[in-house]
Design an enzyme around this catalytic site. Structure first.
Site, PDB file in Angstrom:
ATOM      1  N   LYS A 148      40.864  43.864  50.726  1.00 16.54           N
ATOM      2  CA  LYS A 148      40.996  42.594  50.001  1.00 16.54           C
ATOM      3  C   LYS A 148      40.001  41.551  50.473  1.00 16.54           C
ATOM      4  O   LYS A 148      39.808  40.531  49.823  1.00 16.54           O
ATOM      5  CB  LYS A 148      42.434  42.068  50.057  1.00 16.54           C
TER       6      LYS A 148
ATOM      7  N   LYS B  47      36.354  42.794  62.955  1.00 13.07           N
ATOM      8  CA  LYS B  47      36.686  41.401  62.629  1.00 13.07           C
ATOM      9  C   LYS B  47      35.941  40.438  63.552  1.00 13.07           C
ATOM     10  O   LYS B  47      35.535  39.361  63.133  1.00 13.07           O
ATOM     11  CB  LYS B  47      38.200  41.173  62.704  1.00 13.07           C
TER      12      LYS B  47
ATOM     13  N   LYS C 264      36.312  51.328  53.034  1.00 13.42           N
ATOM     14  CA  LYS C 264      37.669  51.384  52.471  1.00 13.42           C
ATOM     15  C   LYS C 264      37.900  50.221  51.514  1.00 13.42           C
ATOM     16  O   LYS C 264      37.285  49.153  51.669  1.00 13.42           O
ATOM     17  CB  LYS C 264      38.712  51.421  53.592  1.00 13.42           C
TER      18      LYS C 264
HETATM   19  P1  ATP Z   1      41.825  43.841  54.708  1.00 11.45           P
HETATM   20  O1  ATP Z   1      41.392  44.670  53.574  1.00 11.45           O
HETATM   21  O2  ATP Z   1      41.701  42.368  54.475  1.00 11.45           O
HETATM   22  O3  ATP Z   1      41.324  44.325  56.034  1.00 11.45           O
HETATM   23  P2  ATP Z   1      44.008  45.337  54.220  1.00 11.45           P
HETATM   24  O4  ATP Z   1      43.823  45.405  52.771  1.00 11.45           O
HETATM   25  O5  ATP Z   1      43.591  46.482  55.089  1.00 11.45           O
HETATM   26  O6  ATP Z   1      43.352  44.036  54.765  1.00 11.45           O
HETATM   27  P3  ATP Z   1      46.409  45.188  55.671  1.00 11.45           P
HETATM   28  O7  ATP Z   1      47.464  44.168  55.678  1.00 11.45           O
HETATM   29  O8  ATP Z   1      45.510  45.207  56.854  1.00 11.45           O
HETATM   30  O9  ATP Z   1      45.527  45.035  54.419  1.00 11.45           O
HETATM   31  O10 ATP Z   1      46.998  46.653  55.440  1.00 11.45           O
HETATM   32  C1  ATP Z   1      48.273  46.899  54.970  1.00 11.45           C
HETATM   33  C2  ATP Z   1      48.537  48.382  54.862  1.00 11.45           C
HETATM   34  O11 ATP Z   1      47.752  48.960  53.819  1.00 11.45           O
HETATM   35  C3  ATP Z   1      48.196  49.177  56.129  1.00 11.45           C
HETATM   36  O12 ATP Z   1      49.166  50.191  56.314  1.00 11.45           O
HETATM   37  C4  ATP Z   1      46.861  49.785  55.812  1.00 11.45           C
HETATM   38  O13 ATP Z   1      46.628  50.976  56.533  1.00 11.45           O
HETATM   39  C5  ATP Z   1      47.012  50.068  54.330  1.00 11.45           C
HETATM   40  N1  ATP Z   1      45.708  50.072  53.676  1.00 11.45           N
HETATM   41  C6  ATP Z   1      44.846  49.029  53.595  1.00 11.45           C
HETATM   42  N2  ATP Z   1      43.748  49.376  52.907  1.00 11.45           N
HETATM   43  C7  ATP Z   1      43.899  50.678  52.566  1.00 11.45           C
HETATM   44  C8  ATP Z   1      43.083  51.615  51.838  1.00 11.45           C
HETATM   45  N3  ATP Z   1      41.911  51.272  51.348  1.00 11.45           N
HETATM   46  N4  ATP Z   1      43.574  52.862  51.662  1.00 11.45           N
HETATM   47  C9  ATP Z   1      44.781  53.227  52.150  1.00 11.45           C
HETATM   48  N5  ATP Z   1      45.585  52.398  52.839  1.00 11.45           N
HETATM   49  C10 ATP Z   1      45.162  51.134  53.047  1.00 11.45           C
END
Ligand code: ATP
Ligand code: LTN
Length: 330
Positions: A201, A116, A198
């Site tokens: 969003k 980030k 991964k």
């Molecule tokens: P960003 O994508 O903007 O970094 P994010 O989608 O990772 O955000 P978070 O709020 O950071 O969203 O994550 C919420 C939960 O979802 C956490 O437990 C994270 O490990 C899980 N998570 C996020 N993306 C994935 C993914 N691609 N696969 C599995 N678990 C995920």
């Protein structure tokens, strides 16, 4: 799957936009399964969400969107404590106290911080750097045994364990040492446009399926998902892009891996994609209907969050009091 019971569970998601399939399969689906025979706390971590540039008009909306998504996915406020982090002041207070036990070197190593920071150097701030300490406070305040998260969060849970152990050694046994709880097969759902990253969003719209995407958008996004050129459809022999699609299919189907391979092996990528879009749409439909219903009644959502905050406050303020006493601040 053998589910744990009798444990204390805590997890959270940032209200920073729409939730996607990775959030659902990596985290929320496990939250729902764990709420039955455990004591569960699920938090909307708004104080984490403000560590990157954000829109202050949208944040209150995103908080309610996230709350409605939690409930639509199956969290039941009579079983789980669902609340907003900033409604429970003990989180930031404990974060300060734990910060005094956190070596800078450990924070500098955090992958999420480095990623980030790179993205937004001019906007980088102390909150972003201290983010994992606030996460440790979220977890330790409730004496959580298990933290259901996706794979990207394991480093933060390790840091939480180190902080808790350091505190216990220095001031006497106070904190339960938590463990990450990862789902089998879906702890890292990959981007539809890049199987080495991964699903996220903050990426291109077509690289993730939002839980609120309409059926047409889902079909379109899956259709344009990257695949390898070889037509083989196999959990072990396909490349990472096709394996990712198969893994998502597996998460929504009741079938074993051999049965899925048999069903999808003829017909190439087109059949895999059509079947995958169908199964995602079918499974998201009830969630989307409940979401629309819940999201339209903000008063009811706020009531759930207020009741959750009251329960969370009781537990959190007790832990905070104990910690202050141990640290000589009482
Ligand atoms: P960003 O994508 O903007 O970094 P994010 O989608 O990772 O955000 P978070 O709020 O950071 O969203 O994550 C919420 C939960 O979802 C956490 O437990 C994270 O490990 C899980 N998570 C996020 N993306 C994935 C993914 N691609 N696969 C599995 N678990 C995920
Ligand atoms: N850092 C996490 C969100 C988060 C969290 C938590 C997860 C904040 N506090 C406590 C589990 C437990 C993320 O970015 N996904």
């Amino acid at each position: 799957m053998n589910l744990p019971s009798g444990q204390t569970i805590l997890s959270g998601i940032q209200p920073s936009g729409v939730l996607h399939l990775g959030n659902y399969l990596g985290a929320i689906k496990q939250w729902v399964a764990l709420q039955d025979n455990n004591t569960a706390y699920y938090c909307i971590v708004d104080e984490h969400a403000i560590t990157v540039p954000y829109d202050k008009e949208k944040l209150p909306e995103y908080i309610l969107d996230t709350a409605a998504t939690y409930l639509a996915a199956g969290l039941d406020p009579t079983k789980s404590t669902v609340f907003v982090q900033s409604h429970v002041p003990a989180h930031t207070e404990l974060a300060w106290l734990l910060g005094t036990l956190t070596p800078l070197g450990e924070l500098k190593r955090m992958t999420q911080f480095k990623e980030k920071e790179n993205k937004q150097q001019a906007e980088s701030n102390l909150g972003l750097f201290a983010y994992p300490v606030l996460q440790a406070a979220d977890i330790l305040l409730y004496q959580a045994d298990l933290v259901p998260v996706g794979e990207d969060q394991t480093q933060h849970i390790e840091l939480t364990r180190d902080i808790a152990k350091r505190f216990n050694n220095k001031f006497g046994e106070s904190f339960t040492i938590p463990k990450a709880y990862l789902p089998e097969g879906t702890s890292r759902i990959m981007s539809l446009s890049d199987p080495t990253a991964k699903m996220s969003k903050s990426d291109l719209d077509k690289s993730y399926i939002a839980l609120t995407d309409e059926p047409d958008a889902i079909r379109q996004k899956i259709k344009s998902a990257v695949t390898e050129t070889e037509p083989v459809i196999s959990f072990t022999k396909s490349g990472p892009a096709v394996q990712n699609l198969l893994q998502i299919y597996e998460a929504f189907s009741q079938l074993s891996r051999p049965a899925i391979e048999e069903k999808l092996s003829t017909g190439g990528h087109q059949k895999l994609k059509e079947s995958l879009a169908d199964i995602i749409i079918e499974h998201l439909q009830p969630l989307q209907e409940k979401y629309a219903d819940l999201r339209s009644d903000e008063t009811a959502l706020k009531k759930v969050l207020a009741a959750g905050a009251a329960k969370a406050n009781e537990v959190a303020s007790k832990t905070l009091h104990l910690v202050k006493e141990k640290m000589g601040l009482a």
